[in-house]
Design a protein around this motif. Structure first.
Motif, PDB file in Angstrom:
ATOM      1  N   ARG A  60      42.250  57.514  32.848  1.00 20.11           N
ATOM      2  CA  ARG A  60      42.615  58.095  31.546  1.00 20.11           C
ATOM      3  C   ARG A  60      43.542  57.172  30.779  1.00 20.11           C
ATOM      4  NH1 ARG A  60      44.665  63.788  33.301  1.00 20.11           N
ATOM      5  NH2 ARG A  60      45.560  63.815  31.228  1.00 20.11           N
ATOM      6  N   MET A  61      44.500  56.584  31.487  1.00 19.14           N
ATOM      7  CA  MET A  61      45.420  55.657  30.836  1.00 19.14           C
ATOM      8  C   MET A  61      44.658  54.434  30.314  1.00 19.14           C
ATOM      9  SD  MET A  61      48.720  55.837  33.400  1.00 19.14           S
ATOM     10  CE  MET A  61      49.597  54.500  32.572  1.00 19.14           C
ATOM     11  N   ALA A  62      43.816  53.858  31.141  1.00 14.07           N
ATOM     12  CA  ALA A  62      43.064  52.673  30.746  1.00 14.07           C
ATOM     13  C   ALA A  62      42.168  52.964  29.552  1.00 14.07           C
ATOM     14  CB  ALA A  62      42.230  52.166  31.931  1.00 14.07           C
ATOM     15  N   THR A  63      41.439  54.054  29.604  1.00 20.60           N
ATOM     16  CA  THR A  63      40.520  54.410  28.524  1.00 20.60           C
ATOM     17  C   THR A  63      41.259  54.582  27.208  1.00 20.60           C
ATOM     18  OG1 THR A  63      38.982  55.439  30.073  1.00 20.60           O
ATOM     19  CG2 THR A  63      38.806  56.106  27.777  1.00 20.60           C
ATOM     20  N   ALA A  64      42.394  55.253  27.235  1.00 24.52           N
ATOM     21  CA  ALA A  64      43.180  55.476  26.014  1.00 24.52           C
ATOM     22  C   ALA A  64      43.703  54.161  25.440  1.00 24.52           C
ATOM     23  CB  ALA A  64      44.335  56.435  26.297  1.00 24.52           C
ATOM     24  N   CYS A  65      43.865  53.155  26.298  1.00 25.80           N
ATOM     25  CA  CYS A  65      44.339  51.843  25.847  1.00 25.80           C
ATOM     26  C   CYS A  65      43.182  50.941  25.420  1.00 25.80           C
ATOM     27  CB  CYS A  65      45.133  51.166  26.955  1.00 25.80           C
ATOM     28  SG  CYS A  65      46.695  51.982  27.335  1.00 25.80           S
ATOM     29  N   GLY A  66      41.967  51.439  25.561  1.00 26.66           N
ATOM     30  CA  GLY A  66      40.804  50.678  25.133  1.00 26.66           C
ATOM     31  C   GLY A  66      40.305  49.658  26.135  1.00 26.66           C
ATOM     32  N   VAL A  67      40.668  49.860  27.400  1.00 28.76           N
ATOM     33  CA  VAL A  67      40.193  48.952  28.448  1.00 28.76           C
ATOM     34  C   VAL A  67      39.452  49.753  29.510  1.00 28.76           C
ATOM     35  CG1 VAL A  67      42.028  47.249  28.074  1.00 28.76           C
ATOM     36  CG2 VAL A  67      42.365  49.056  29.753  1.00 28.76           C
ATOM     37  N   THR A  68      38.678  49.048  30.308  1.00 29.26           N
ATOM     38  CA  THR A  68      37.925  49.675  31.380  1.00 29.26           C
ATOM     39  C   THR A  68      38.630  49.427  32.702  1.00 29.26           C
ATOM     40  OG1 THR A  68      35.863  49.289  30.194  1.00 29.26           O
ATOM     41  CG2 THR A  68      35.682  49.741  32.539  1.00 29.26           C
ATOM     42  N   LEU A  69      38.759  50.468  33.495  1.00 27.88           N
ATOM     43  CA  LEU A  69      39.338  50.338  34.825  1.00 27.88           C
ATOM     44  C   LEU A  69      38.216  49.944  35.776  1.00 27.88           C
ATOM     45  CD1 LEU A  69      41.830  50.768  36.661  1.00 27.88           C
ATOM     46  CD2 LEU A  69      41.047  53.107  36.967  1.00 27.88           C
ATOM     47  N   THR A  70      38.347  48.775  36.378  1.00 29.27           N
ATOM     48  CA  THR A  70      37.345  48.281  37.317  1.00 29.27           C
ATOM     49  C   THR A  70      38.013  48.050  38.659  1.00 29.27           C
ATOM     50  OG1 THR A  70      36.190  47.158  35.514  1.00 29.27           O
ATOM     51  CG2 THR A  70      35.664  46.449  37.746  1.00 29.27           C
ATOM     52  N   ILE A  71      37.387  48.551  39.691  1.00 32.47           N
ATOM     53  CA  ILE A  71      37.931  48.383  41.033  1.00 32.47           C
ATOM     54  C   ILE A  71      36.938  47.547  41.821  1.00 32.47           C
ATOM     55  CG2 ILE A  71      38.630  49.555  43.151  1.00 32.47           C
ATOM     56  CD1 ILE A  71      39.321  51.968  41.349  1.00 32.47           C
ATOM     57  N   ALA A  72      37.420  46.450  42.373  1.00 36.81           N
ATOM     58  CA  ALA A  72      36.576  45.559  43.158  1.00 36.81           C
ATOM     59  C   ALA A  72      37.310  45.163  44.427  1.00 36.81           C
ATOM     60  CB  ALA A  72      36.219  44.326  42.344  1.00 36.81           C
ATOM     61  N   PRO A  73      36.589  45.017  45.518  1.00 33.35           N
ATOM     62  CA  PRO A  73      37.246  44.608  46.760  1.00 33.35           C
ATOM     63  C   PRO A  73      37.712  43.156  46.686  1.00 33.35           C
ATOM     64  CG  PRO A  73      34.874  44.646  47.056  1.00 33.35           C
ATOM     65  CD  PRO A  73      35.161  45.190  45.679  1.00 33.35           C
ATOM     66  N   ALA A  74      38.775  42.887  47.393  1.00 32.96           N
ATOM     67  CA  ALA A  74      39.267  41.519  47.525  1.00 32.96           C
ATOM     68  C   ALA A  74      39.651  41.309  48.977  1.00 32.96           C
ATOM     69  CB  ALA A  74      40.473  41.294  46.616  1.00 32.96           C
ATOM     70  N   ASP A  75      39.557  40.077  49.432  1.00 32.13           N
ATOM     71  CA  ASP A  75      39.935  39.837  50.822  1.00 32.13           C
ATOM     72  C   ASP A  75      41.454  39.727  50.935  1.00 32.13           C
ATOM     73  OD1 ASP A  75      40.872  37.215  50.455  1.00 32.13           O
ATOM     74  OD2 ASP A  75      38.960  36.316  50.969  1.00 32.13           O
ATOM     75  N   PRO A  76      41.993  39.817  52.138  1.00 34.46           N
ATOM     76  CA  PRO A  76      43.451  39.797  52.329  1.00 34.46           C
ATOM     77  C   PRO A  76      44.133  38.538  51.820  1.00 34.46           C
ATOM     78  CG  PRO A  76      42.349  40.532  54.334  1.00 34.46           C
ATOM     79  CD  PRO A  76      41.277  40.059  53.379  1.00 34.46           C
ATOM     80  N   ASP A  77      43.396  37.436  51.659  1.00 35.37           N
ATOM     81  CA  ASP A  77      43.986  36.203  51.154  1.00 35.37           C
ATOM     82  C   ASP A  77      44.086  36.200  49.650  1.00 35.37           C
ATOM     83  OD1 ASP A  77      44.200  35.148  53.731  1.00 35.37           O
ATOM     84  OD2 ASP A  77      42.145  34.398  53.654  1.00 35.37           O
ATOM     85  N   GLY A  78      43.600  37.286  49.002  1.00 35.05           N
ATOM     86  CA  GLY A  78      43.676  37.391  47.557  1.00 35.05           C
ATOM     87  C   GLY A  78      42.495  36.782  46.825  1.00 35.05           C
ATOM     88  N   ASP A  79      41.500  36.313  47.594  1.00 35.97           N
ATOM     89  CA  ASP A  79      40.315  35.732  46.968  1.00 35.97           C
ATOM     90  C   ASP A  79      39.379  36.836  46.520  1.00 35.97           C
ATOM     91  OD1 ASP A  79      41.238  33.173  47.542  1.00 35.97           O
ATOM     92  OD2 ASP A  79      40.226  33.134  49.489  1.00 35.97           O
ATOM     93  N   ASP A  80      38.726  36.616  45.404  1.00 38.54           N
ATOM     94  CA  ASP A  80      37.761  37.565  44.866  1.00 38.54           C
ATOM     95  C   ASP A  80      36.503  37.510  45.732  1.00 38.54           C
ATOM     96  OD1 ASP A  80      36.050  39.105  43.344  1.00 38.54           O
ATOM     97  OD2 ASP A  80      36.358  37.986  41.493  1.00 38.54           O
ATOM     98  N   LEU A  81      36.078  38.638  46.269  1.00 41.96           N
ATOM     99  CA  LEU A  81      34.899  38.662  47.137  1.00 41.96           C
ATOM    100  C   LEU A  81      33.594  38.509  46.375  1.00 41.96           C
ATOM    101  CD1 LEU A  81      35.817  41.457  49.692  1.00 41.96           C
ATOM    102  CD2 LEU A  81      35.921  38.998  49.996  1.00 41.96           C
ATOM    103  N   GLU A  82      33.626  38.699  45.049  1.00 39.11           N
ATOM    104  CA  GLU A  82      32.411  38.594  44.262  1.00 39.11           C
ATOM    105  C   GLU A  82      32.018  37.137  44.026  1.00 39.11           C
ATOM    106  OE1 GLU A  82      32.129  41.157  40.820  1.00 39.11           O
ATOM    107  OE2 GLU A  82      33.774  42.342  41.611  1.00 39.11           O
ATOM    108  N   SER A  83      32.927  36.213  44.221  1.00 36.04           N
ATOM    109  CA  SER A  83      32.651  34.781  43.956  1.00 36.04           C
ATOM    110  C   SER A  83      31.728  34.209  44.984  1.00 36.04           C
ATOM    111  CB  SER A  83      33.947  33.985  43.950  1.00 36.04           C
ATOM    112  OG  SER A  83      34.804  34.481  42.942  1.00 36.04           O
TER     113      SER A  83
END
Length: 83
Positions: A60-83
């Motif tokens: 609700r907060m994100a939407t009201a600010c005009g942004v999309t809330l996206t949740i994606a997994p990341a590994d413990p080292d902080g690397d993006d798993l989608e890469s």
């Protein structure tokens, strides 16, 4: 860093992103409260990475600010798993 530390850092990053989105939208916490029905104190707590807000509150907060809330997994080292 244990999983609780990783979770805490992720929450801090999310809190900063929501605060930045609110400010970029030109909204005060009071404005955001009026738009979302979320109490200003709760918005303040979320932006300080305190408490345990629900996904619904965050979305609700994100939407009201005009942004999309996206949740994606990341590994413990902080690397993006989608890469």
């Amino acid at each position: 860093m244990g999983s609780s530390g990783i979770e805490r850092e992720a929450y801090r990053a999310l809190a900063r992103a929501l605060r930045d989105a609110r400010q970029a939208a030109g909204l005060s916490q009071r404005d955001l409260a009026g738009l979302t029905g979320i109490k200003q104190g709760k918005i303040s707590s979320v932006e300080q990475a305190l408490g345990n807000p629900t996904l619904k509150t965050l979305a609700r907060m994100a939407t009201a600010c005009g942004v999309t809330l996206t949740i994606a997994p990341a590994d413990p080292d902080g690397d993006d798993l989608e890469s």
